[in-house]
Design a protein around this motif. Structure first.
Motif, short mmCIF file in Angstrom:
data_model
loop_
_atom_site.label_atom_id
_atom_site.label_comp_id
_atom_site.label_asym_id
_atom_site.label_seq_id
_atom_site.Cartn_x
_atom_site.Cartn_y
_atom_site.Cartn_z
N GLU A 1 0.83 -1.22 0.00
CA GLU A 1 0.00 0.00 0.00
C GLU A 1 0.86 1.27 0.00
O GLU A 1 0.49 2.28 -0.60
CB GLU A 1 -0.92 -0.01 1.23
CG GLU A 1 -1.99 1.05 1.15
CD GLU A 1 -3.26 0.65 1.90
OE1 GLU A 1 -4.00 1.57 2.24
OE2 GLU A 1 -3.49 -0.54 2.13
N SER B 1 0.46 4.14 -4.74
CA SER B 1 0.00 5.38 -5.39
C SER B 1 0.98 5.94 -6.41
O SER B 1 0.66 6.87 -7.14
CB SER B 1 -0.31 6.45 -4.34
OG SER B 1 -1.43 6.07 -3.59
N SER C 1 -6.16 2.06 -13.21
CA SER C 1 -6.24 3.35 -12.53
C SER C 1 -4.83 3.92 -12.43
O SER C 1 -3.90 3.24 -11.98
CB SER C 1 -6.84 3.18 -11.13
OG SER C 1 -6.98 4.43 -10.51
N LYS D 1 -5.37 7.45 -5.33
CA LYS D 1 -5.16 7.76 -3.92
C LYS D 1 -6.49 7.62 -3.17
O LYS D 1 -7.55 7.68 -3.77
CB LYS D 1 -4.61 9.18 -3.75
CG LYS D 1 -3.18 9.34 -4.28
CD LYS D 1 -2.67 10.76 -4.10
CE LYS D 1 -1.19 10.87 -4.46
NZ LYS D 1 -0.86 10.45 -5.82
N GLY D 2 -6.41 7.44 -1.84
CA GLY D 2 -7.61 7.39 -1.00
C GLY D 2 -8.56 6.27 -1.38
O GLY D 2 -8.16 5.11 -1.52
N GLU D 3 -9.85 6.64 -1.54
CA GLU D 3 -10.88 5.64 -1.86
C GLU D 3 -10.59 4.92 -3.17
O GLU D 3 -10.78 3.72 -3.29
CB GLU D 3 -12.26 6.32 -1.96
CG GLU D 3 -12.93 6.60 -0.63
CD GLU D 3 -13.31 5.31 0.10
OE1 GLU D 3 -13.89 4.41 -0.54
OE2 GLU D 3 -12.99 5.20 1.29
N ALA D 4 -10.11 5.68 -4.14
CA ALA D 4 -9.80 5.09 -5.45
C ALA D 4 -8.73 4.01 -5.32
O ALA D 4 -8.75 3.00 -6.03
CB ALA D 4 -9.35 6.18 -6.42
N ILE E 1 -8.15 2.10 -2.56
CA ILE E 1 -8.74 0.92 -1.89
C ILE E 1 -9.49 0.06 -2.91
O ILE E 1 -9.46 -1.17 -2.86
CB ILE E 1 -9.71 1.37 -0.76
CG1 ILE E 1 -8.96 2.22 0.28
CG2 ILE E 1 -10.36 0.16 -0.09
CD1 ILE E 1 -7.80 1.53 0.98
N LYS E 2 -10.16 0.71 -3.87
CA LYS E 2 -10.94 -0.03 -4.88
C LYS E 2 -10.06 -0.91 -5.77
O LYS E 2 -10.56 -1.82 -6.41
CB LYS E 2 -11.72 0.96 -5.77
CG LYS E 2 -12.94 1.57 -5.10
CD LYS E 2 -13.64 2.49 -6.08
CE LYS E 2 -14.80 3.20 -5.39
NZ LYS E 2 -15.35 4.28 -6.22
N ARG F 1 -7.59 -2.84 -4.82
CA ARG F 1 -7.03 -4.02 -4.15
C ARG F 1 -7.49 -5.28 -4.87
O ARG F 1 -8.64 -5.38 -5.31
CB ARG F 1 -7.50 -4.09 -2.70
CG ARG F 1 -6.88 -3.04 -1.80
CD ARG F 1 -7.48 -3.08 -0.40
NE ARG F 1 -6.99 -4.23 0.34
CZ ARG F 1 -6.02 -4.19 1.24
NH1 ARG F 1 -5.43 -3.05 1.51
NH2 ARG F 1 -5.64 -5.28 1.88
N TYR G 1 -1.79 -5.11 -4.29
CA TYR G 1 -1.95 -4.31 -5.51
C TYR G 1 -1.00 -4.84 -6.59
O TYR G 1 0.03 -5.42 -6.28
CB TYR G 1 -1.63 -2.84 -5.24
CG TYR G 1 -2.51 -2.19 -4.21
CD1 TYR G 1 -3.77 -1.68 -4.56
CD2 TYR G 1 -2.11 -2.11 -2.88
CE1 TYR G 1 -4.59 -1.09 -3.61
CE2 TYR G 1 -2.93 -1.52 -1.91
CZ TYR G 1 -4.16 -1.03 -2.28
OH TYR G 1 -4.98 -0.45 -1.34
#
Length: 429
Positions: A155, A159, A176, A180-183, A185-186, A188, A206
């Motif tokens: 993690e 990014s 993607s 960063k952030g929520e994007a 996590i999606k 994973r 990732y």
């Protein structure tokens, strides 16, 4: 592997590696004291029994042409070659290469002359050792149209990369760019699908693209001819193709370093001196890294203290201290010098003794590092003439500076002395 043709992309201006790319193409930048960046992917191809290799470039390609011509001569008993294809104007396309995909598109007329099934597309500025046979085998077994080589990452670093999402069969279903952030996590994924253990999959959830692709011949031609406005493989061609084509991921779980920036290039070179086990080794006899045979004499050391360093052949070192550094071929270090955590690329030629003596008599500076000079945390490009009692130590801890008229730049706090630069006696940087 006779049905595979390799294309190495080295066409970018190499702005992130400037000033090392001021007078040479990015794939021609020296690495590890005696090699050039282009030797890494070419050697990987040869070790994988892939002998049809094109190198695409458009900036400063003279030294790259010379290196390839002198290094890679296959016998006349097979179809093997390593050939530079520089950007050129044609009646159909008067432009320079506009991106990775456009570079290949402009030479499709040449590529289609070969009776091959797959095209292996590689980058010219990565440090890694890979058997492409396993990669291509996986591509064939899954019936993929395109296969991307990917690395698992944690993690903390995720990014910084373009990430991908895969389904349970390893097919890529989403892309993607540096989320960063929520994007983030999606993006994973369960990387155990690609062969990691459950523990590794939890630590590295990732996957990121290495910029290495295998295309089926007809798929590559169709994609490049249909969408002429799309110029980049990683950002446009492949993400768009994933909707309609079988795009698979192949996991590469070993050392891989993108050395496209001065900082990454510096650290990757110095990491080669680590003991007992450097992250990348040039000492693997089963998969050697090839380069030009120069027939240089052995290195001569006269009363020197050297620790944790790599010294290229043909060097002359007198009464100096070298610590955690890499010295390239024909490096010349005079007495009283201290070199620490630095990368010296050496020289392209020897100055005859008489010429060196004449230089000193005329108060000119000979090629090499003069007496009582201290160099710390720097990159010294080829043929630099550094005078007596010089200190290259970045004493003010400057992070970025352009002093081209004085013969150096500073990038990420690393002093980079230009090729052929002259640094006068007593200079402090």
């Amino acid at each position: 592997m006779k049905k595979v043709l390799s294309i190495i992309l080295g066409g970018g201006a190499g702005t992130r590696l400037y000033p090392l790319t001021k007078l040479r193409a990015k794939p021609a930048v020296p690495v590890a004291g005696k090699y050039r960046l282009i030797d890494i992917p070419v050697s990987n191809c040869i070790n994988s029994e892939i002998f049809k290799i094109y190198v695409l470039t458009q900036f400063n390609s003279a030294s790259l042409n010379r290196h390839i011509a002198r290094t890679y001569n296959f016998t006349g008993f097979n179809e093997g070659f390593v050939e530079v294809l520089a950007a050129q104007q044609t009646p159909e396309n008067p432009n320079w290469f506009q991106g990775t995909a456009d570079a290949v598109r402009q030479y499709l007329w040449l590529m289609e002359e070969w009776d091959v099934d797959e095209y292996l597309i590689l980058s010219g500025d990565h440090l890694y050792r890979m058997d492409y046979r396993q990669f291509i085998q996986r591509h064939r077994e899954t019936g993929a149209d395109i296969t991307l080589s990917v690395i698992p990452i944690d993690e903390r670093r995720a990014s910084d990369f373009g990430l991908m999402k895969i389904d349970n069969s390893g097919r890529i279903i989403d892309f993607s760019e540096k989320p960063k952030g929520e994007a983030l996590i999606k993006m994973r994924v369960d990387t155990s699908v690609l062969g990691l253990t459950k523990e590794q999959a939890q630590e590295q959830p990732y996957i990121a693209s290495m910029g290495i692709y295998v295309f089926k011949k007809e798929v590559l031609f169709k994609l490049l001819r249909e969408s002429t406005e799309r110029t980049d493989f990683g950002k446009e061609i492949i993400p768009d193709a994933s909707k309609d084509y079988n795009v698979q991921a192949y996991l590469f779980d070993d050392y891989w370093e993108d050395i496209g920036t001065i900082e990454a290039f510096y650290h990757a070179n110095l990491a080669l001196t680590q003991q007992p086990q450097p992250p990348f080794s040039f000492y693997d006899e089963e998969a050697p890294i090839y380069t030009r045979a120069r027939y240089l004499p052995p290195t001569k050391l006269l009363d020197c203290q050297i620790t944790e360093s790599i010294i290229g052949e043909g060097c002359i070192l007198k009464n100096c201290r070298i610590q955690h550094s890499v010295l390239g071929v024909r490096s010349r270090i005079e007495s009283g010098c201290v070199i620490e955590e630095s990368l010296l690329m050496g020289a392209d030629f020897y100055q005859p003794s008489v010429e060196r003596q004449c230089s000193l008599v005329k108060d000119e500076i000979p090629v090499g590092i003069g007496t009582d000079t201290i160099i710390r945390g720097a990159i010294i490009d080829k043929n630099a003439r550094i005078g007596h009692d010089v200190k290259i130590i970045n004493k003010d801890n400057v992070q970025e500076a352009n002093r081209e008229n004085q013969g150096f730049y500073i990038r990420s706090g690393i002093v980079v002395v230009l090729k052929n630069a002259v640094i006068p006696d007593g200079t402090i940087i």
